[in-house]
Design a protein around this motif. Sequence first.
Motif, PDB file in Angstrom:
ATOM      1  N   ALA A   1     -12.685  -1.625  -6.353  1.00  0.00           N
ATOM      2  CA  ALA A   1     -12.308  -2.756  -5.507  1.00  0.00           C
ATOM      3  C   ALA A   1     -13.099  -2.690  -4.202  1.00  0.00           C
ATOM      4  O   ALA A   1     -13.696  -1.664  -3.865  1.00  0.00           O
ATOM      5  N   ALA A   2     -13.096  -3.792  -3.453  1.00  0.00           N
ATOM      6  CA  ALA A   2     -13.895  -3.868  -2.232  1.00  0.00           C
ATOM      7  C   ALA A   2     -13.538  -2.784  -1.230  1.00  0.00           C
ATOM      8  O   ALA A   2     -14.383  -2.343  -0.450  1.00  0.00           O
TER       9      ALA A   2
ATOM     10  N   GLU B   1     -15.108   0.894   2.282  1.00  0.00           N
ATOM     11  CA  GLU B   1     -15.118  -0.551   2.107  1.00  0.00           C
ATOM     12  C   GLU B   1     -16.541  -1.011   1.804  1.00  0.00           C
ATOM     13  O   GLU B   1     -17.493  -0.615   2.488  1.00  0.00           O
ATOM     14  N   LEU B   2     -16.693  -1.829   0.785  1.00  0.00           N
ATOM     15  CA  LEU B   2     -18.000  -2.333   0.388  1.00  0.00           C
ATOM     16  C   LEU B   2     -18.187  -3.730   0.970  1.00  0.00           C
ATOM     17  O   LEU B   2     -17.428  -4.656   0.663  1.00  0.00           O
ATOM     18  N   VAL B   3     -19.208  -3.876   1.809  1.00  0.00           N
ATOM     19  CA  VAL B   3     -19.484  -5.153   2.470  1.00  0.00           C
ATOM     20  C   VAL B   3     -20.953  -5.511   2.271  1.00  0.00           C
ATOM     21  O   VAL B   3     -21.838  -4.834   2.813  1.00  0.00           O
ATOM     22  N   ASP B   4     -21.212  -6.546   1.489  1.00  0.00           N
ATOM     23  CA  ASP B   4     -22.587  -7.023   1.265  1.00  0.00           C
ATOM     24  C   ASP B   4     -23.525  -5.900   0.832  1.00  0.00           C
ATOM     25  O   ASP B   4     -24.655  -5.777   1.335  1.00  0.00           O
TER      26      ASP B   4
ATOM     27  N   ALA C   1     -17.355   8.324  11.068  1.00  0.00           N
ATOM     28  CA  ALA C   1     -17.612   7.219  10.146  1.00  0.00           C
ATOM     29  C   ALA C   1     -19.096   7.202   9.791  1.00  0.00           C
ATOM     30  O   ALA C   1     -19.932   7.825  10.465  1.00  0.00           O
ATOM     31  N   LEU C   2     -19.426   6.496   8.724  1.00  0.00           N
ATOM     32  CA  LEU C   2     -20.823   6.355   8.330  1.00  0.00           C
ATOM     33  C   LEU C   2     -21.011   5.077   7.528  1.00  0.00           C
ATOM     34  O   LEU C   2     -20.046   4.473   7.051  1.00  0.00           O
ATOM     35  N   THR C   3     -22.267   4.670   7.402  1.00  0.00           N
ATOM     36  CA  THR C   3     -22.638   3.607   6.475  1.00  0.00           C
ATOM     37  C   THR C   3     -23.573   4.204   5.439  1.00  0.00           C
ATOM     38  O   THR C   3     -24.355   5.114   5.736  1.00  0.00           O
ATOM     39  N   ALA C   4     -23.480   3.721   4.214  1.00  0.00           N
ATOM     40  CA  ALA C   4     -24.315   4.221   3.124  1.00  0.00           C
ATOM     41  C   ALA C   4     -24.837   3.050   2.303  1.00  0.00           C
ATOM     42  O   ALA C   4     -24.141   2.045   2.114  1.00  0.00           O
TER      43      ALA C   4
ATOM     44  N   THR D   1     -14.874   5.560   6.604  1.00  0.00           N
ATOM     45  CA  THR D   1     -14.196   6.144   7.770  1.00  0.00           C
ATOM     46  C   THR D   1     -13.471   7.407   7.322  1.00  0.00           C
ATOM     47  O   THR D   1     -12.753   7.391   6.316  1.00  0.00           O
ATOM     48  N   PHE D   2     -13.645   8.503   8.071  1.00  0.00           N
ATOM     49  CA  PHE D   2     -13.033   9.778   7.718  1.00  0.00           C
ATOM     50  C   PHE D   2     -11.664   9.920   8.380  1.00  0.00           C
ATOM     51  O   PHE D   2     -11.491   9.551   9.551  1.00  0.00           O
TER      52      PHE D   2
END
Length: 376
Positions: free
Chosen positions: A308-309, A329-332, A294-297, A338-339
């Motif tokens: 969509a979110a 998923e887009l959060v704030d 997983a990662l955050t970008a 997630t792969f």
Amino acid sequence: MTEIPAAPQRRLRVLAAMSGGVDSAVAAARAAEAGHDVTGVHLALSANPQSFRTGARGCCTIEDSRDARRAADVIGIPFYVWDLADRFREDVVDDFVAEYEAGRTPNPCLRCNEKIKFAALLDKALALGFDAVCTGHYAQVITDADGNRELHRASDMAKDQSYVLGVLDDRQLAHALFPLGDTVTTKDEIRAEAERRGLAVAKKPDSHDICFIADGDTQGFLASRLGKAEGDIVDEAGAKLGTHEGAYGYTIGQRKGLRIGTPAPDGKPRYVLDISPVNNTVTVGPVEALDVTALTALKPRWCGTAPAAAGTYTAQLRAHGGETRVHAELVDGTLNVTFDEPVRGVAPGQAIVLYDGTRVVGSATIATTERATAAA
């Protein structure tokens, strides 16, 4: 439906970015042949424009500008050279150095498309009354049934360059032309077309690697700007294995050039797992420790309407990489990804580009990763 309208539909004023290579020359020729009012422009991006291509790999030399001018003369279009060297240095070169200094791995080609070709160049073109900017990228702009413009992969996946265009927003797509994107053909056939058109660049070698590092020595380039800073190379337990002359000279997933004298207990190769600019340490370990789940970008940019979110997409993580299935998923303002299956060699600073089929949804800059084993 390709976005190169036939002349009877609408004659556009097109600014063709001509690097001096074969792709951009053929793209300009095709736009002119389609009936558009085309003007060629070469972007002078080099801090030393008097340099020649001898040993160079880029597209910023004075020889390249002359090749572009000769191609424009053959096509029969006006031609200019625009000096954007200062803007290029600030937005691309300085950003590249700063990202490596911070322990991240940037993509300068993607940044150039975002900041130079479809920001600085496009803004200037629109101010001068042009309708569109044309480049030799292999990608497609398609209009859907509702009239929305979408960025799609090139018809020929082997040459697709949509990854480095994933930063374009809907305004920029509204003024982008990619005449080569809907062509299923080989590079040899593009060269043959250039030769038929009388373009001298038909046999010119392609530019490759990073255009502003002529000799391809990225580590030497960074060292000349950041200086040497000796630090430790350690294993996952923190045991010192060797030293380096600058953590900026390493990338996640790197195997060669680690300068480790002590072999691993299992005799297997070690890979760079983490780069810490805070303590100037490079951490290495087994290849399995590179598996990312997983990662955050950050700083997402959408190619058209924002999605969509949350949703399921395919993702590409490097310019010449394959696709992998993900849930995003887009959060704030942060993109959480997630792969479905672990992937390797994912580094902060790289771009992740999301796709829905062949359509480019958008891109974001990788900030953190989550590993299948203990995170480095």
